[in-house]
Enzyme design. Sequence first.
Site, PDB file in Angstrom:
ATOM      1  N   TRP A  42       0.854  -1.191   0.000  1.00 24.22           N
ATOM      2  CA  TRP A  42       0.000   0.000   0.000  1.00 24.22           C
ATOM      3  C   TRP A  42       0.890   1.242   0.000  1.00 24.22           C
ATOM      4  CZ3 TRP A  42      -1.995   2.678   4.872  1.00 24.22           C
ATOM      5  CH2 TRP A  42      -2.926   3.670   4.550  1.00 24.22           C
ATOM      6  N   ASP A  99      -0.819  -5.587   9.378  1.00 24.06           N
ATOM      7  CA  ASP A  99      -1.795  -4.590   8.958  1.00 24.06           C
ATOM      8  C   ASP A  99      -3.056  -5.355   8.569  1.00 24.06           C
ATOM      9  OD1 ASP A  99      -3.341  -2.641   7.855  1.00 24.06           O
ATOM     10  OD2 ASP A  99      -1.825  -1.902   6.451  1.00 24.06           O
ATOM     11  N   LYS A 102     -13.399  -0.860   5.978  1.00 27.92           N
ATOM     12  CA  LYS A 102     -13.995  -1.692   4.909  1.00 27.92           C
ATOM     13  C   LYS A 102     -14.999  -2.677   5.479  1.00 27.92           C
ATOM     14  CE  LYS A 102     -10.411   0.143   3.113  1.00 27.92           C
ATOM     15  NZ  LYS A 102     -10.214   1.056   2.052  1.00 27.92           N
TER      16      LYS A 102
HETATM   17  N1  CBA Z   1      -3.714  -0.623   5.231  1.00 25.33           N
HETATM   18  C1  CBA Z   1      -3.998  -1.060   4.010  1.00 25.33           C
HETATM   19  C2  CBA Z   1      -3.296  -2.265   3.499  1.00 25.33           C
HETATM   20  C3  CBA Z   1      -4.956  -0.413   3.223  1.00 25.33           C
HETATM   21  O1  CBA Z   1      -5.232  -0.864   2.008  1.00 25.33           O
HETATM   22  C4  CBA Z   1      -5.596   0.728   3.732  1.00 25.33           C
HETATM   23  C5  CBA Z   1      -6.624   1.462   2.909  1.00 25.33           C
HETATM   24  C6  CBA Z   1      -5.278   1.146   5.033  1.00 25.33           C
HETATM   25  C7  CBA Z   1      -5.889   2.337   5.687  1.00 25.33           C
HETATM   26  C8  CBA Z   1      -4.328   0.436   5.757  1.00 25.33           C
HETATM   27  P1  CBA Z   1      -7.960   3.290   6.834  1.00 25.33           P
HETATM   28  O2  CBA Z   1      -6.976   4.228   7.445  1.00 25.33           O
HETATM   29  O3  CBA Z   1      -8.962   4.009   6.030  1.00 25.33           O
HETATM   30  O4  CBA Z   1      -8.541   2.368   7.839  1.00 25.33           O
HETATM   31  O5  CBA Z   1      -7.214   2.345   5.819  1.00 25.33           O
HETATM   32  N2  CBA Z   1      -6.305   1.595   1.532  1.00 25.33           N
HETATM   33  C9  CBA Z   1      -7.263   2.117   0.567  1.00 25.33           C
HETATM   34  O6  CBA Z   1      -8.417   1.323   0.609  1.00 25.33           O
HETATM   35  C10 CBA Z   1      -7.660   3.556   0.823  1.00 25.33           C
HETATM   36  O7  CBA Z   1      -8.563   3.630   1.848  1.00 25.33           O
HETATM   37  C11 CBA Z   1      -6.710   1.991  -0.834  1.00 25.33           C
HETATM   38  O8  CBA Z   1      -7.469   2.306  -1.750  1.00 25.33           O
HETATM   39  O9  CBA Z   1      -5.558   1.550  -0.992  1.00 25.33           O
HETATM   40  C12 CBA Z   1      -6.508   4.510   1.047  1.00 25.33           C
HETATM   41  O10 CBA Z   1      -6.576   5.239   2.030  1.00 25.33           O
HETATM   42  O11 CBA Z   1      -5.579   4.504   0.255  1.00 25.33           O
END
Ligand code: CBA
Length: 440
Positions: free
Chosen positions: A136, A217, A253
């Site tokens: 990511w 993660d 999610k």
């Molecule tokens: N870890 C991973 C592996 C992720 O894919 C994402 C979200 C997060 C963070 C952590 P949050 O802080 O919202 O709980 O998630 N990644 C995305 O879905 C998006 O929400 C993505 O499209 O890669 C992002 O923020 O980039």
Amino acid sequence: MDCGSVFGSLVQAPEDPILGVTVAYNKDPSPDKLNLGVGAYRTEEGKPLVLNVVRQAEQLLVNDQSRVKEYLPIVGLADFNKLSAKLIFGADSPAIQENRVATVQCLSGTGSLRVGAEFLARHYHQLAIYIPQPTWGNHPKVFTLAGLSVKTYRYYDPATRGLNFQGLLEDLGAAPSGAIVLLHACAHNPTGVDPTLEQWEQIRQLMRSKGLLPFFDSAYQGFASGSLDADAQSVRMFVADGGECLVAQSYAKNMGLYGERVGALSIVCKTADVARKVESQLKLVIRPMYSNPPIHGASIVATILKDSKMYDEWTVELKAMADRIISMREQLFVALSARGFLLIPLSLIFYSLVLVLAFKILSKDISISYLTGTPGDWSHIIKQIGMFTFTGLNSEQVAFMTKEYHIYMTSDGRISMAGLSSKTVPHLADAIHAAVTRMG
Ligand code: CBA
């Protein structure tokens, strides 16, 4: 240029590679536009989804006149923390029973990673953190800014579109003793490629033998397989051996709580005494960062997790989301590979099929995309797991699909399957077909 501002010398920063895709999508006036960039679930109608069980929990919270808006403690809502640990480690986890887990509520997955990383940078003897290649896009930034030193380990093999298991073992085997290793608990982002349980076991043995510290993660628990327990297997394996680890959890999610920013960081320790001290130090990380976390989202989660009926309803809604994503994989795969099949003029059946299809195309029931072959092997679309497909399309092909078909995705060729619907699959298949055949 001197415009009189003290910030006049600033350069324009680029948009975020993932969230910037939505910014570009929002500016596009085309009625056919499709956002497959950010990992956000959409219904068959292409709409964001608030789970029924979340609506119910919110209703209960609104109706409860005893609720006030006081600050939460620095570590967040106590019930939420206990229930979150139970969700990821399992109700019967010895680590929980022995009070060896320090859990703090954080700002979704990102905040949990950041707090964990800041804690490690202050209190752990090794600053090197190994992250998978690729991972990511925010991981390297979160860890570097927290003060860790980011290294990578081989993970994905573009040739097989699968796991480079040998490379992974070699790189972790060569990592300095004690190094931190970031592991995606399930549904690896962006590749959609996860180790098998046997491979996880080998990774565990290697990491434990070298004293490497696992930092999981877990942003997609329940989204990979539809089962919360199955998706927590990797984490539970590492906890079952009695060793230490960190886990960042997100409810963005799996409960659809994206903008509520609900998550938790758990640190599993050897003893209850160490866990108490760890928690006390986590408070010193959090207090100057944002003082204490927000109350609403964590209250929703706690309400659902502590009520067995609501919990069950949640698992049903979660499974439905996971199943819809799996069905999108199948539909896209069929849409791309059916073209090859339809080119083989074998029998009368074929010709009658063509007639039916021609009629359907004329009546606009089905897209033209079904009549031509899309070169390449697309089986990875159904083999990969979770929210994303790592298509293998290159950045020029992605740019072409955006320009000609108004399809928005990250430039590494990742598409969010959760943003697709039965209606938009043919449009995407057309775009991929054109990109592959015209852009090489
Ligand atoms: N870890 C991973 C592996 C992720 O894919 C994402 C979200 C997060 C963070 C952590 P949050 O802080 O919202 O709980 O998630 N990644 C995305 O879905 C998006 O929400 C993505 O499209 O890669 C992002 O923020 O980039």
